[in-house]
Design an enzyme around this catalytic site. Structure first.
Site, PDB file in Angstrom:
ATOM      1  N   CYS A 123      -2.174   2.922   9.233  1.00  0.00           N
ATOM      2  CA  CYS A 123      -3.229   2.001   8.792  1.00  0.00           C
ATOM      3  C   CYS A 123      -4.374   1.912   9.799  1.00  0.00           C
ATOM      4  O   CYS A 123      -5.499   1.582   9.434  1.00  0.00           O
ATOM      5  CB  CYS A 123      -2.683   0.591   8.634  1.00  0.00           C
ATOM      6  SG  CYS A 123      -1.274   0.410   7.589  1.00  0.00           S
ATOM      7  N   HIS A 146       0.875  -1.186   0.000  1.00  0.00           N
ATOM      8  CA  HIS A 146       0.000   0.000   0.000  1.00  0.00           C
ATOM      9  C   HIS A 146       0.906   1.227   0.000  1.00  0.00           C
ATOM     10  O   HIS A 146       1.974   1.221   0.620  1.00  0.00           O
ATOM     11  CB  HIS A 146      -0.844   0.078   1.281  1.00  0.00           C
ATOM     12  CG  HIS A 146      -2.102  -0.736   1.273  1.00  0.00           C
ATOM     13  ND1 HIS A 146      -2.547  -1.430   2.381  1.00  0.00           N
ATOM     14  CD2 HIS A 146      -3.040  -0.940   0.307  1.00  0.00           C
ATOM     15  CE1 HIS A 146      -3.689  -2.033   2.103  1.00  0.00           C
ATOM     16  NE2 HIS A 146      -4.010  -1.753   0.848  1.00  0.00           N
TER      17      HIS A 146
END
Ligand code: ARG
Length: 273
Positions: A259, A165
């Site tokens: 996150c 990511h």
């Protein structure tokens, strides 16, 4: 001054139940009490900084729901819901969508079959949205967002599966300033970032593996995992205050501070006007 607002989800049902990135191994499970403590410490740091932390109710059977960064992309009062690449995470979307709908956001969807993993892969630095693609999100998803919000979107390819990511290898600090791990990008992606962001703070491979780039920025304070001392010193030289807090239990799932959060009022580095 704006009031920072962040969405988090308590780790009641967090665990390593499947393997969808190189950090996850079912044989290395997380310790529930430790995970709870680490999550709570991050939560309390944010509250102490004046952040309003909103809580999404945890759900049994959704161990990665704690990673609210992947819910979708927030742009003003619009919420672009993620389309997860893996079915095990796609089941989270109804819960995120229900929360956003109930909290005054307009819930929008990407076209069917186009993958997009929200703020995990799409981060504003100034007026530009930097967007990671290939491993999780599709470039078409980013193009769709660009059209919908009328902002410049610069897609950068992610080439290292450990940095699957964008928020694992890139962290905007302020307009024109970001933390990054250059080896997570191809030569073209590195050029794009260097051309558009004048000040880039480079982390070492060891710090990248400690998820140094996966930091939460609140004002001039940067909250990140432990084991990133050199990055912390550099941040201080750049005029930031750095707070390290242990998040090893979440590294086991391939996540860290950033996150576990989703900024609801616009990231610190974002310029939307
Ligand atoms: N286990 C999760 C996954 O692989 C971790 C997500 C981490 N989130 C992030 N924004 N990088 O999807």
């Amino acid at each position: 001054m704006r009031q920072p607002r962040i969405l988090m989800c308590p780790p009641n049902y967090y665990g390593i139940e499947y393997e969808i990135n190189p950090w996850m191994s079912r044989s290395r499970g997380s310790v529930a009490s430790e995970a709870r403590q680490q999550w709570q410490a991050l939560h309390d740091i944010l509250v102490s900084l004046g952040v309003t932390v909103e809580l999404l109710p945890p759900q049994p059977g959704l161990p990665d729901l704690v990673f609210t960064a992947n819910a979708g992309l927030v742009f003003r009062q619009r919420f672009f819901s993620s389309r997860f690449r893996h079915d095990v995470r796609a089941r989270e979307s109804p819960h995120f969508e229900a929360w956003f709908a109930a909290h005054g956001f307009t819930v929008e969807h990407l076209p069917e079959g186009v993958y997009f993993e929200g703020a995990g892969d799409a981060l504003f630095c100034g007026p530009t949205l930097f967007a990671g693609y290939r491993i999780r999100s599709d470039v078409r998803g980013h193009q769709h967002i660009a059209q919908a919000i009328g902002k410049q979107v610069l897609p950068v390819e992610l080439v290292n599966p450990r940095f699957y990511h964008l928020d694992t290898c890139f962290c905007p600090l302020a307009p024109g300033e970001a933390i990054w791990f250059p080896e997570a990008f191809d030569a073209y992606g590195r050029k794009v970032l260097q051309a558009h962001i004048p000040r880039l703070l480079t982390v070492s491979e060891a710090e990248a593996h400690r998820f140094g780039c996966n930091a939460v920025v609140v004002g001039r304070t940067v909250i990140h995992n432990t084991g990133c001392e050199r990055m912390a010193e550099e941040l201080q030289r750049w005029g930031y205050r750095s707070i390290a807090t242990p998040l090893d239990e979440f590294l086991k799932a391939g996540g860290s501070a950033k996150c576990l959060t989703l900024r609801l009022d616009g990231e610190e580095a974002a310029v939307w006007d």
